[in-house]
Design a protein around this motif. Sequence first.
Motif, PDB file in Angstrom:
ATOM      1  N   UNK A 196      45.676  32.850  33.023  1.00  0.00           N
ATOM      2  CA  UNK A 196      47.067  33.036  33.411  1.00  0.00           C
ATOM      3  C   UNK A 196      48.001  32.404  32.401  1.00  0.00           C
ATOM      4  N   UNK A 197      49.283  32.627  32.581  1.00  0.00           N
ATOM      5  CA  UNK A 197      50.300  32.108  31.682  1.00  0.00           C
ATOM      6  C   UNK A 197      51.154  31.076  32.406  1.00  0.00           C
ATOM      7  N   UNK A 198      51.646  30.110  31.651  1.00  0.00           N
ATOM      8  CA  UNK A 198      52.682  29.220  32.162  1.00  0.00           C
ATOM      9  C   UNK A 198      53.997  29.985  32.048  1.00  0.00           C
ATOM     10  N   UNK A 201      54.699  39.843  29.688  1.00  0.00           N
ATOM     11  CA  UNK A 201      55.540  38.848  30.356  1.00  0.00           C
ATOM     12  C   UNK A 201      56.932  38.814  29.751  1.00  0.00           C
ATOM     13  N   UNK A 202      57.035  39.164  28.468  1.00  0.00           N
ATOM     14  CA  UNK A 202      58.317  39.169  27.777  1.00  0.00           C
ATOM     15  C   UNK A 202      58.998  40.536  27.824  1.00  0.00           C
ATOM     16  N   UNK A 203      58.434  41.445  28.587  1.00  0.00           N
ATOM     17  CA  UNK A 203      59.071  42.743  28.773  1.00  0.00           C
ATOM     18  C   UNK A 203      58.932  43.687  27.607  1.00  0.00           C
ATOM     19  N   UNK A 204      57.863  43.546  26.826  1.00  0.00           N
ATOM     20  CA  UNK A 204      57.649  44.442  25.687  1.00  0.00           C
ATOM     21  C   UNK A 204      56.753  45.607  26.087  1.00  0.00           C
ATOM     22  N   UNK A 205      57.056  46.832  25.654  1.00  0.00           N
ATOM     23  CA  UNK A 205      56.111  47.931  25.844  1.00  0.00           C
ATOM     24  C   UNK A 205      54.883  47.713  24.973  1.00  0.00           C
ATOM     25  N   UNK A 224      59.473  33.693  21.002  1.00  0.00           N
ATOM     26  CA  UNK A 224      60.676  34.326  20.453  1.00  0.00           C
ATOM     27  C   UNK A 224      60.314  35.493  19.536  1.00  0.00           C
ATOM     28  N   UNK A 225      59.214  35.368  18.808  1.00  0.00           N
ATOM     29  CA  UNK A 225      58.811  36.445  17.903  1.00  0.00           C
ATOM     30  C   UNK A 225      58.412  37.692  18.681  1.00  0.00           C
ATOM     31  N   UNK A 226      57.545  37.529  19.682  1.00  0.00           N
ATOM     32  CA  UNK A 226      57.105  38.698  20.460  1.00  0.00           C
ATOM     33  C   UNK A 226      58.270  39.302  21.239  1.00  0.00           C
ATOM     34  N   UNK A 227      59.152  38.453  21.749  1.00  0.00           N
ATOM     35  CA  UNK A 227      60.311  38.956  22.505  1.00  0.00           C
ATOM     36  C   UNK A 227      61.221  39.829  21.647  1.00  0.00           C
ATOM     37  N   UNK A 259      58.025  31.456  29.161  1.00  0.00           N
ATOM     38  CA  UNK A 259      58.249  32.742  28.494  1.00  0.00           C
ATOM     39  C   UNK A 259      59.723  33.128  28.546  1.00  0.00           C
ATOM     40  N   UNK A 260      60.507  32.248  27.911  1.00  0.00           N
ATOM     41  CA  UNK A 260      61.944  32.436  27.738  1.00  0.00           C
ATOM     42  C   UNK A 260      62.234  32.221  26.248  1.00  0.00           C
ATOM     43  N   UNK A 261      62.535  33.275  25.491  1.00  0.00           N
ATOM     44  CA  UNK A 261      62.766  33.113  24.049  1.00  0.00           C
ATOM     45  C   UNK A 261      63.907  32.150  23.764  1.00  0.00           C
ATOM     46  N   UNK A 262      63.681  31.285  22.763  1.00  0.00           N
ATOM     47  CA  UNK A 262      64.646  30.230  22.436  1.00  0.00           C
ATOM     48  C   UNK A 262      65.315  30.400  21.083  1.00  0.00           C
ATOM     49  N   UNK A 263      64.723  31.193  20.205  1.00  0.00           N
ATOM     50  CA  UNK A 263      65.262  31.262  18.854  1.00  0.00           C
ATOM     51  C   UNK A 263      65.168  32.644  18.261  1.00  0.00           C
TER      52      UNK A 263
END
Length: 372
Positions: free
Chosen positions: A172-174, A288-292, A262-265, A178-182
Motif C-alpha cells: 500500500x501507499x502512504x 494515486x496522483x491521477x495519471x492515466x 511531483x515528477x509523476x504528477x 501523494x501531494x505534489x510539492x514542487x
Amino acid sequence: MGLRTLHVTTIDLTAHCFLRSTFDLLRREGYEVALACDFQQFQAELADHTDRMFQVKIPRQIRPLQDLRGLAQMIRVIRLYKPQILHSHTSKAGFTARLAASLCDVPLVVHTIHELPQNATRSPIKKTLYRFMEKLAAGWCNHLITVSRINQEQILKEGICRPDKLSLIPGGLQLQNYQPQGPPPWSLPPDAVVMGMAGRLEPAKGHEDLLRAFARLAPRNPRLHLVIMGTGHLRKPLEQLRDDLGLQGRAHFLGWVEDLVSAVAALDLFVLSSHYEGLGVVLLEALALGRPVVSTRVGGTQDIIEDGVTGLFAPARDPAGLAETVQRLLDVPGFAARLAAAGKQKVWSDYSAVEADQKVLNLYLKLLKLPP
C-alpha cells in the motif's frame, strides 16, 4: 522495547521504497526494528525509521564465494541481535536470511515474495533451479507473504508451500504523501506532452521496448516527449539505443529523482513496460496522483488495472503493441481522463499502507499466538 524484529533486504532501496511505514507502525506498537542490507544510498533516511542497522552484502546474482560471505555475515548479525522475529524480502536476501535463521533457531521467520525469481528468466534450467530454491527456502520459515493474487496462484500451483502457510497482503501507499510539492525535474517546451516511466534500469523493466515504442510514436506526435526516471547498469546502453533511434532531444534520462511524487504528477501519461512485476507499486503511485496509465499485462499489474476502466493493458515485449496502446490515449484525451479518475479512486480506496502494515502486524501476532 518489546520484541526485536530484524528485517533483511538485498539493498537499502527496497526498505526505502516499501518498508518505512511498516517500520514506523512496529515502533509505535513497541517493537524494536533492525534492518540488515547493503546500504548504498539511503542509510541516513532509514536511520529515522529503525533502531539498529547492520551492513550485510548479499549479491543479487548467484555468486558462491560472495554468497558464503553474506551467509556468514547474516549469521553473525542474528547471533549478535538475537531477534524474536526475522522478516526477509527479495529473493536472494530471503534465501540467505532464511537459511541463517534456521541455523540460528530464530523463533519466527517470515518472508515476503515480491517477485518470483523464476519469472525473471526464460531459461527452463534457471526456472527449474529458482523454483527448487524457493521450495527449499519455504521450509526454513514459518510463513510466506505475497503481494498479488497472480503470485499467490503461481506459488500454490508450483507447490512452493501449503495454502495455510501463505498470506496475500498487497502493498500500500502512504497516501497522505501523494501531494505534489514542487516543479518537475525537467525543462521542456510549455506545449510538450510528457509520457514517462520510473523504475530500475534493468532488463526486467523493458526500457528497450519503451524506447522502440516511443520511436514509433514520436513522428506522429511532434509535441510528445519521453522521460525515464531511475538508475541502473543499463543506462549507457539505453542512451546509446536512444541515439541510434534518433530520439535525442525527445527521450530524456533523468537518473534518480528525489521528488518522484511531483515528477509523476507532472506527467500527461505514465507507461510501465515491464516484462514481469510482483505487484507494480509504481503503477499505484501514478494512479494515486491521477495519471492515466498504460502497462504491460504482467504479474500483479493485473490486480491493479481493469483494462479500459482504470488503465490500459499492452502486450509485454511488443514495442508495436505498446505504441498502439499509448496512441489510443493520446488520440482521446477525455478517455484518458476518465481512466485516470477511476484509477485514482481505486487506489485511494484499496491500497492504503495503513491497512497493509496492520495486516503484517496482525500476522505476527497470530503466528506468535499473541492477542491483537
